[in-house]
Design a protein around this motif. Structure first.
Motif, mmCIF file in Angstrom:
data_model
loop_
_atom_site.group_PDB
_atom_site.id
_atom_site.type_symbol
_atom_site.label_atom_id
_atom_site.label_comp_id
_atom_site.label_asym_id
_atom_site.label_seq_id
_atom_site.Cartn_x
_atom_site.Cartn_y
_atom_site.Cartn_z
ATOM 1 N N THR A 1 0.855 -1.199 0.000
ATOM 2 C CA THR A 1 0.000 0.000 0.000
ATOM 3 C C THR A 1 0.889 1.246 0.000
ATOM 4 O OG1 THR A 1 -0.111 0.158 2.414
ATOM 5 C CG2 THR A 1 -1.806 -1.184 1.344
ATOM 6 N N GLY A 2 0.305 2.381 -0.354
ATOM 7 C CA GLY A 2 1.073 3.638 -0.378
ATOM 8 C C GLY A 2 2.161 3.628 -1.424
ATOM 9 N N ALA A 3 1.907 2.911 -2.526
ATOM 10 C CA ALA A 3 2.969 2.677 -3.518
ATOM 11 C C ALA A 3 3.040 3.750 -4.603
ATOM 12 C CB ALA A 3 2.780 1.299 -4.154
ATOM 13 N N SER A 4 2.239 4.819 -4.476
ATOM 14 C CA SER A 4 2.275 5.844 -5.534
ATOM 15 C C SER A 4 3.419 6.831 -5.358
ATOM 16 C CB SER A 4 0.940 6.598 -5.584
ATOM 17 O OG SER A 4 0.719 7.249 -4.352
ATOM 18 N N GLY A 5 4.155 6.724 -4.269
ATOM 19 C CA GLY A 5 5.283 7.653 -4.066
ATOM 20 C C GLY A 5 6.073 7.303 -2.831
ATOM 21 N N GLY A 6 7.080 8.105 -2.550
ATOM 22 C CA GLY A 6 7.851 8.018 -1.315
ATOM 23 C C GLY A 6 8.366 6.623 -0.988
ATOM 24 N N ILE A 7 8.242 6.251 0.268
ATOM 25 C CA ILE A 7 8.788 4.976 0.762
ATOM 26 C C ILE A 7 8.090 3.791 0.086
ATOM 27 C CG2 ILE A 7 9.124 3.528 2.815
ATOM 28 C CD1 ILE A 7 9.157 6.186 4.473
ATOM 29 N N VAL B 1 8.385 -0.933 11.157
ATOM 30 C CA VAL B 1 9.656 -0.223 11.006
ATOM 31 C C VAL B 1 9.413 1.209 11.487
ATOM 32 C CG1 VAL B 1 11.405 0.563 9.367
ATOM 33 C CG2 VAL B 1 10.285 -1.644 9.020
ATOM 34 N N MET B 2 10.345 1.716 12.292
ATOM 35 C CA MET B 2 10.158 3.052 12.889
ATOM 36 C C MET B 2 11.251 4.007 12.419
ATOM 37 S SD MET B 2 9.742 1.704 16.753
ATOM 38 C CE MET B 2 9.144 3.126 17.576
ATOM 39 N N PRO B 3 11.065 4.623 11.259
ATOM 40 C CA PRO B 3 12.079 5.595 10.834
ATOM 41 C C PRO B 3 11.860 6.935 11.535
ATOM 42 C CG PRO B 3 10.687 4.866 8.991
ATOM 43 C CD PRO B 3 10.015 4.472 10.250
ATOM 44 N N CYS B 4 12.910 7.743 11.547
ATOM 45 C CA CYS B 4 12.725 9.144 11.947
ATOM 46 C C CYS B 4 12.500 9.896 10.642
ATOM 47 C CB CYS B 4 13.921 9.638 12.747
ATOM 48 S SG CYS B 4 13.550 11.198 13.540
ATOM 49 N N TRP B 5 13.294 10.879 10.274
ATOM 50 C CA TRP B 5 13.047 11.610 9.033
ATOM 51 C C TRP B 5 13.567 10.850 7.818
ATOM 52 C CZ3 TRP B 5 9.409 14.814 9.213
ATOM 53 C CH2 TRP B 5 9.199 15.592 10.346
ATOM 54 N N MET C 1 6.619 13.839 1.927
ATOM 55 C CA MET C 1 6.056 14.133 3.258
ATOM 56 C C MET C 1 7.047 14.966 4.080
ATOM 57 S SD MET C 1 4.790 11.398 6.166
ATOM 58 C CE MET C 1 3.285 10.803 5.462
ATOM 59 N N PHE C 2 8.315 14.557 4.026
ATOM 60 C CA PHE C 2 9.367 15.221 4.791
ATOM 61 C C PHE C 2 9.642 16.619 4.221
ATOM 62 C CE2 PHE C 2 14.064 15.967 4.785
ATOM 63 C CZ PHE C 2 14.181 16.353 6.101
ATOM 64 N N ARG C 3 9.730 16.709 2.884
ATOM 65 C CA ARG C 3 10.071 17.998 2.262
ATOM 66 C C ARG C 3 8.971 19.038 2.489
ATOM 67 N NH1 ARG C 3 12.811 14.531 -1.434
ATOM 68 N NH2 ARG C 3 10.905 14.188 -2.604
ATOM 69 N N GLU C 4 7.707 18.581 2.487
ATOM 70 C CA GLU C 4 6.572 19.471 2.752
ATOM 71 C C GLU C 4 6.658 20.013 4.179
ATOM 72 O OE1 GLU C 4 2.518 18.530 0.769
ATOM 73 O OE2 GLU C 4 2.358 17.974 2.866
ATOM 74 N N TYR C 5 6.981 19.121 5.087
ATOM 75 C CA TYR C 5 7.105 19.470 6.506
ATOM 76 C C TYR C 5 8.244 20.473 6.701
ATOM 77 C CZ TYR C 5 7.026 18.579 11.527
ATOM 78 O OH TYR C 5 6.909 18.710 12.884
#
Ligand SMILES: NC(=O)c1ccc[n+]([C@@H]2O[C@H](COP(=O)([O-])OP(=O)(O)OC[C@H]3O[C@@H](n4cnc5c(N)ncnc54)[C@H](OP(=O)(O)O)[C@@H]3O)[C@@H](O)[C@H]2O)c1
Length: 253
Positions: free
Chosen positions: A15-21, A184-188, A193-197
């Protein structure tokens, strides 16, 4: 040469495969030999991911995880058409910054839907007869937010903590089938998502502190993808009910 993370013969839902991780995870899993079914809401971006996958036999379909009640019939059809699955990587998620005073149930639910409720519902549907192989593996994307409190992150932190707690319970119910479930627990991680933040809060104390504290650097999406691949592979066959921290030194540093 032996590759302990070889995923040949594994059929994995992402899931969530349209971008990012999620996109990076799908690509990496395909490189390791897995056959994939990828999902998200944005069809154009999802199709782009699909085109980036290595190997043959992959599939994609759009699904909005905000509609948790619709997941069961969709999963029933999906398992019939593409199952049984041997792996599930839940990379969908949404972050919300909102002051506690303005955080109402609807805001918490909105974050919970794509991160937590949908994970539990998809996993529940997958564990029905014929949908998931015994000794298969599931992974959900949590975050250091699960254990680290931050102003404005109540809903996000609660959703991630809920995931970590849920996997510890789910494995007890799935003992007989030996299905492994981890987070899995990543930080940044360097994604949209990160760049927007970063853009919104670039001059805040949190960002300055983050740059100092995550001293191993911002994690690349492919590094998270590799950890997910490891947990989905037979190399991790005794790892279950746990959360792997990828904080770049943030929490202890
Ligand atoms: N980036 C970080 O720093 C970081 C750190 C720790 C944990 N995480 C976690 O890692 C996961 C992925 O984050 P990311 O940075 O890769 O974010 P991203 O680039 O914004 O990707 C989020 C993915 O989730 C999907 N999604 C969101 N809401 C959805 C919904 N209602 N239904 C179906 N799909 C939905 C999006 O697809 P559509 O928009 O096409 O639906 C997209 O594919 C999230 O769970 C996030 O909390 C990220």
């Amino acid at each position: 040469m032996i590759n302990p993370m070889d995923l040949t013969g594994k059929n994995i839902l992402v899931t969530g495969a349209s971008g990012g991780i999620g996109r990076e995870t799908a690509i990496q899993l395909s490189r390791l030999g897995a056959t994939l079914v990828v999902t998200a809401r944005d069809e154009e971006k999802l199709h782009k991911t699909y085109k980036m996958l290595e190997g043959k036999g992959h599939g994609y379909f759009t699904m909005d995880l905000d509609y948790v009640d619709y997941i069961e019939p969709i999963m029933k059809q999906l398992c019939k058409d593409c199952g049984p699955f041997t792996g599930f990587a839940h990379c969908a998620g949404f972050t919300l910054m909102r002051p506690f005073a303005k955080t109402k149930r609807e805001h918490i639910d909105y974050v919970m839907n794509s991160s937590f409720y949908s994970f539990v519902e998809i996993a529940r549907c997958l564990t029905k007869k014929g949908c998931f192989t015994d000794e298969g593996s599931m992974v959900a994307l949590s975050s250091t937010a699960s254990i680290q409190g931050k102003q404005g992150k109540l809903a996000y932190s609660a959703a991630k903590a809920a995931l970590d707690a849920a996997v510890r319970c789910m494995i007890c119910d799935l003992k007989k089938k030996k299905i492994r479930i981890n987070t899995v627990m990543p930080c940044w991680v360097d994604t949209h998502m990160f760049r927007e933040y970063l853009e919104l809060y670039s001059d805040t104390f949190e960002i300055k502190e983050m740059k100092e504290k995550q001293y191993m650097g911002v994690t690349e999406p492919v590094e998270v993808a590799n950890t997910i691949a490891f947990l989905l592979s037979d190399a991790a066959k005794t790892i279950t009910g746990t959360s792997i921290l990828m904080d770049g030194g943030m929490l202890q540093g």
